[in-house]
Design a protein around this motif. Structure first.
Motif, PDB file in Angstrom:
ATOM      1  N   LEU A   1      62.822  38.886  35.140  1.00 45.82           N
ATOM      2  CA  LEU A   1      63.117  40.065  35.962  1.00 45.82           C
ATOM      3  C   LEU A   1      61.851  40.611  36.618  1.00 45.82           C
ATOM      4  CD1 LEU A   1      64.936  42.432  36.902  1.00 45.82           C
ATOM      5  CD2 LEU A   1      64.466  43.533  34.710  1.00 45.82           C
ATOM      6  N   PHE A   2      60.774  40.777  35.837  1.00 44.17           N
ATOM      7  CA  PHE A   2      59.550  41.360  36.382  1.00 44.17           C
ATOM      8  C   PHE A   2      58.835  40.384  37.328  1.00 44.17           C
ATOM      9  CE2 PHE A   2      59.854  43.932  32.383  1.00 44.17           C
ATOM     10  CZ  PHE A   2      60.107  45.135  33.021  1.00 44.17           C
ATOM     11  N   THR A   3      58.945  39.083  37.063  1.00 45.38           N
ATOM     12  CA  THR A   3      58.361  38.113  37.984  1.00 45.38           C
ATOM     13  C   THR A   3      59.067  38.164  39.334  1.00 45.38           C
ATOM     14  OG1 THR A   3      57.803  36.658  36.123  1.00 45.38           O
ATOM     15  CG2 THR A   3      57.785  35.679  38.321  1.00 45.38           C
TER      16      THR A   3
ATOM     17  N   SER B   1      45.293  43.823  34.722  1.00 42.94           N
ATOM     18  CA  SER B   1      46.413  44.572  34.164  1.00 42.94           C
ATOM     19  C   SER B   1      47.328  43.659  33.357  1.00 42.94           C
ATOM     20  CB  SER B   1      47.203  45.260  35.278  1.00 42.94           C
ATOM     21  OG  SER B   1      47.687  44.297  36.213  1.00 42.94           O
ATOM     22  N   PHE B   2      47.598  42.455  33.867  1.00 42.26           N
ATOM     23  CA  PHE B   2      48.444  41.512  33.138  1.00 42.26           C
ATOM     24  C   PHE B   2      47.771  41.058  31.842  1.00 42.26           C
ATOM     25  CE2 PHE B   2      49.539  37.145  32.034  1.00 42.26           C
ATOM     26  CZ  PHE B   2      50.924  37.193  31.995  1.00 42.26           C
ATOM     27  N   LEU B   3      46.504  40.680  31.939  1.00 48.11           N
ATOM     28  CA  LEU B   3      45.815  40.108  30.786  1.00 48.11           C
ATOM     29  C   LEU B   3      45.575  41.137  29.685  1.00 48.11           C
ATOM     30  CD1 LEU B   3      43.245  37.854  32.672  1.00 48.11           C
ATOM     31  CD2 LEU B   3      45.364  37.161  31.547  1.00 48.11           C
ATOM     32  N   CYS B   4      45.264  42.364  30.064  1.00 45.39           N
ATOM     33  CA  CYS B   4      45.076  43.415  29.047  1.00 45.39           C
ATOM     34  C   CYS B   4      46.390  43.709  28.325  1.00 45.39           C
ATOM     35  CB  CYS B   4      44.547  44.686  29.696  1.00 45.39           C
ATOM     36  SG  CYS B   4      42.783  44.626  30.094  1.00 45.39           S
ATOM     37  N   ALA B   5      47.470  43.822  29.089  1.00 43.04           N
ATOM     38  CA  ALA B   5      48.775  44.066  28.465  1.00 43.04           C
ATOM     39  C   ALA B   5      49.159  42.917  27.544  1.00 43.04           C
ATOM     40  CB  ALA B   5      49.837  44.253  29.552  1.00 43.04           C
ATOM     41  N   TYR B   6      48.867  41.690  27.959  1.00 49.40           N
ATOM     42  CA  TYR B   6      49.189  40.520  27.143  1.00 49.40           C
ATOM     43  C   TYR B   6      48.378  40.524  25.849  1.00 49.40           C
ATOM     44  CZ  TYR B   6      50.191  35.614  26.051  1.00 49.40           C
ATOM     45  OH  TYR B   6      50.601  34.455  25.451  1.00 49.40           O
TER      46      TYR B   6
ATOM     47  N   ALA C   1      54.135  45.215  32.658  1.00 51.58           N
ATOM     48  CA  ALA C   1      55.398  44.980  31.964  1.00 51.58           C
ATOM     49  C   ALA C   1      55.594  43.492  31.689  1.00 51.58           C
ATOM     50  CB  ALA C   1      56.562  45.524  32.803  1.00 51.58           C
ATOM     51  N   ASN C   2      55.253  42.653  32.652  1.00 53.62           N
ATOM     52  CA  ASN C   2      55.400  41.214  32.469  1.00 53.62           C
ATOM     53  C   ASN C   2      54.457  40.708  31.384  1.00 53.62           C
ATOM     54  OD1 ASN C   2      56.513  38.715  32.961  1.00 53.62           O
ATOM     55  ND2 ASN C   2      55.292  38.304  34.778  1.00 53.62           N
ATOM     56  N   GLY C   3      53.245  41.236  31.355  1.00 57.86           N
ATOM     57  CA  GLY C   3      52.301  40.837  30.316  1.00 57.86           C
ATOM     58  C   GLY C   3      52.793  41.178  28.919  1.00 57.86           C
ATOM     59  N   LEU C   4      53.447  42.328  28.773  1.00 56.82           N
ATOM     60  CA  LEU C   4      53.957  42.738  27.464  1.00 56.82           C
ATOM     61  C   LEU C   4      55.109  41.853  27.002  1.00 56.82           C
ATOM     62  CD1 LEU C   4      53.880  46.629  27.818  1.00 56.82           C
ATOM     63  CD2 LEU C   4      52.391  45.220  26.393  1.00 56.82           C
ATOM     64  N   VAL C   5      56.075  41.597  27.877  1.00 57.82           N
ATOM     65  CA  VAL C   5      57.244  40.816  27.454  1.00 57.82           C
ATOM     66  C   VAL C   5      56.911  39.329  27.307  1.00 57.82           C
ATOM     67  CG1 VAL C   5      58.878  42.463  28.432  1.00 57.82           C
ATOM     68  CG2 VAL C   5      58.063  40.569  29.848  1.00 57.82           C
TER      69      VAL C   5
ATOM     70  N   SER D   1      55.870  30.615  35.246  1.00 61.67           N
ATOM     71  CA  SER D   1      56.018  31.925  35.887  1.00 61.67           C
ATOM     72  C   SER D   1      54.694  32.678  35.997  1.00 61.67           C
ATOM     73  CB  SER D   1      57.022  32.773  35.104  1.00 61.67           C
ATOM     74  OG  SER D   1      56.536  33.085  33.804  1.00 61.67           O
ATOM     75  N   ARG D   2      53.646  32.241  35.262  1.00 62.00           N
ATOM     76  CA  ARG D   2      52.342  32.912  35.349  1.00 62.00           C
ATOM     77  C   ARG D   2      51.474  32.365  36.481  1.00 62.00           C
ATOM     78  NH1 ARG D   2      50.572  32.434  28.997  1.00 62.00           N
ATOM     79  NH2 ARG D   2      52.468  33.351  28.094  1.00 62.00           N
ATOM     80  N   LYS D   3      51.749  31.175  36.924  1.00 55.95           N
ATOM     81  CA  LYS D   3      50.860  30.475  37.842  1.00 55.95           C
ATOM     82  C   LYS D   3      50.888  30.967  39.285  1.00 55.95           C
ATOM     83  CE  LYS D   3      47.898  27.154  38.651  1.00 55.95           C
ATOM     84  NZ  LYS D   3      46.555  27.172  38.081  1.00 55.95           N
ATOM     85  N   PRO D   4      52.020  31.480  39.823  1.00 56.67           N
ATOM     86  CA  PRO D   4      52.075  31.781  41.258  1.00 56.67           C
ATOM     87  C   PRO D   4      50.967  32.678  41.783  1.00 56.67           C
ATOM     88  CG  PRO D   4      54.279  31.842  40.345  1.00 56.67           C
ATOM     89  CD  PRO D   4      53.342  31.656  39.185  1.00 56.67           C
ATOM     90  N   ILE D   5      50.523  33.659  40.988  1.00 54.36           N
ATOM     91  CA  ILE D   5      49.542  34.600  41.535  1.00 54.36           C
ATOM     92  C   ILE D   5      48.215  33.921  41.853  1.00 54.36           C
ATOM     93  CG2 ILE D   5      48.609  35.355  39.307  1.00 54.36           C
ATOM     94  CD1 ILE D   5      48.613  38.226  40.604  1.00 54.36           C
ATOM     95  N   SER D   6      47.856  32.888  41.104  1.00 54.78           N
ATOM     96  CA  SER D   6      46.613  32.179  41.399  1.00 54.78           C
ATOM     97  C   SER D   6      46.737  31.360  42.675  1.00 54.78           C
ATOM     98  CB  SER D   6      46.231  31.260  40.226  1.00 54.78           C
ATOM     99  OG  SER D   6      47.137  30.188  40.100  1.00 54.78           O
TER     100      SER D   6
END
Length: 485
Positions: A105-107, A71-76, A130-134, A38-43
């Motif tokens: 859900l967030f993806t 934003s994703f990586l900082c939240a993660y 939100a996705n990075g946190l969960v 689920s993390r790969k699509p954005i690349s």
């Protein structure tokens, strides 16, 4: 009498606990595969400029993509430190299920933004944060679960094979996202989001956190099954007049269960800080490849989005091989730190060579991607799995098993600080960690061509003719500094 087939003889060699071990190994493998999927699509979606038209009607798309990543990586990175502490105090099965369902859900929300034509950067930043946190619920949970089931014997090999789920997830994510990247990129997020949600439900129904509750359950079930065949008053021997009364089994919960370790207590475990800092730099390089390699291949090799995504999976294939080799070598030598150090030292000149050799064509690029993936992701896999499990059960803890999740979160969270470090998004994947000197040279040449031009000679009263001549000259500049593969 017909002989028993060899496959059946092989299967009967395993007892019930070994079967549950194998089941837990496969299930946790699939669970974390869905996280990376689920993390790969954005690349993959980065290689088309349509994402900029959906999110913003105007603006610098390079800065936009950088903001989404950051934003994703900082939240993660921030959430990972808290996730281990929370996960140590909650049932792993429920905690992991919650994280997977909400991540799905967030993806899906990110992809639905394209379906419903949402032109708001804030919306996409929110879904990424939100996705990075969960998503931080995943790693401490699965490592704790696999560590509870498997001891230290051959832990490097077992977890080296098991950790290939990260690369398998990246490969599957690339292939799935590539199917819709050019037609409807919203589905490149929605389909992975549905997959991780379904796997979250599978986790809720089937994940076994530790073998101890299972052993107790099976013993009670067996006892109940036996009691159905015996009288409640006891067992009497015919003719002897002797009766043995049946005693009730009372299960008493231990009052001396150790409390979870604190954050600072985990930092005092020898090796936690050192391996955390080592992972920081390994993850910096690994996630640079994860998020920007397809775009770099598109620009450097002049390939379309789907072919670039497919080719980028070779880095993850090399990572699978490197993770297994690192585990085997560290088991054989009993030296985890030395194994990581040697592989990372070899990775440094190899990464520099990648930027040079990638100019020579497709064949050398494929070979270098495999080698770079093995040398970078080998130590990465070893530290996040076997090393984390070793430190989470360190002798200084005196048998306290409730430290594994916190230690894993600290190590992975520190590594995530490295992958969240802002790097220049030039649209060519020209990160300093990759040392893409050739790409910078091309940009400089193009800049010199544009700045050294006397634009007055293109002035014309006819606007259309003026525009045509300027665009033709710009194309000439681009063609003059671009090397065709």
């Amino acid at each position: 009498m017909a002989p028993v087939p060899p496959g059946i003889r092989f299967l009967t060699n395993f007892n019930r606990e070994q079967w549950y071990k194998a089941f837990t190994f496969i299930l946790t493998f699939l669970l974390y595969t869905s996280f990376h999927l689920s993390r790969k699509p954005i690349s993959i979606v980065k290689v088309i400029n349509k994402i900029n038209k959906t999110i913003l009607l105007c603006g610098n798309y390079k800065q936009l993509l950088g903001a989404l990543d950051y934003s994703f990586l900082c939240a993660y990175a921030v959430g990972m430190y808290l996730s281990g502490i929370i996960g140590e105090r909650l049932p792993i099965r429920l905690y992991l299920t919650f994280g997977m369902v909400t991540s799905g859900l967030f993806t899906c929300l990110f992809g639905l933004g394209h379906i419903f034509n949402i032109h708001s950067l804030g919306f996409y930043i929110f879904t990424q944060v939100a996705n990075g946190l969960v998503q931080t619920t995943g790693w401490p949970s699965v490592v704790t679960c696999i560590g509870n089931w498997f001891g230290k014997g051959k832990r490097g090999l077992i977890m080296g094979v098991w950790n290939s789920h990260t690369s398998v997830g990246n490969i599957l994510g690339s292939l799935i996202a590539g199917c819709w990247v050019s037609s409807n990129w919203g589905l490149s997020f929605i389909i992975p989001g549905v997959i991780i949600t379904v796997m979250g439900l599978v986790c809720f129904f089937f994940l076994i956190e530790h073998h101890s509750p299972l052993t107790l359950y099976l013993s009670l079930f067996q006892m109940y099954d036996t009691e159905l065949l015996l009288p409640r008053d006891g067992v009497c021997v015919d003719g002897a007049g002797v009766c043995v009364p049946m005693q009730q089994l009372v299960v008493v919960k231990s009052e001396t269960e150790p409390s979870p370790i604190s954050f600072f207590g985990a930092l005092h475990i020898p090796g936690v800080v050192e391996f955390s800092l080592c992972l920081l730099f390994a993850k910096l390089v690994s996630y640079t490849f994860l998020f920007w390699l397809p775009l770099y291949i598109t620009k450097a090799a002049h390939l379309d989005a789907k072919r670039a995504g497919d080719l980028s999976t070779l880095f993850d294939v090399g990572g699978i091989i490197g993770g297994i080799l690192a585990g085997v070598i560290s088991d054989r030598l009993a030296k985890r730190a030395s194994t990581c150090a040697v592989m990372l030292l070899l990775a440094a000149p190899t990464l520099y060579g990648f930027s040079m050799i990638s100019e020579l064509g497709l064949g050398p690029t494929v070979a270098m991607l495999l080698v770079c993936g093995g040398l970078v992701n080998g130590p990465y896999a070893l530290i996040t799995t076997a090393v984390s499990a070793d430190l989470g059960t360190h002798k200084s803890l005196k048998g306290n098993a409730r430290a594994l999740s916190t230690v894993t979160a600290i190590i992975d969270g520190t590594g995530s600080v490295g992958k969240a470090k802002p790097l220049p998004h030039l649209g060519l994947s020209d990160h300093m960690s990759l040392l893409q000197i050739s790409a910078y040279t091309t940009v400089r040449k193009l800049q010199d061509c544009i700045e050294g031009t006397d634009w007055i000679v293109f002035e014309h009263q006819d606007l259309e003719e003026h525009t045509t001549s300027v665009l033709s000259y710009i194309n000439f500049c681009v063609d003059s500094v671009t090397v065709d593969k």
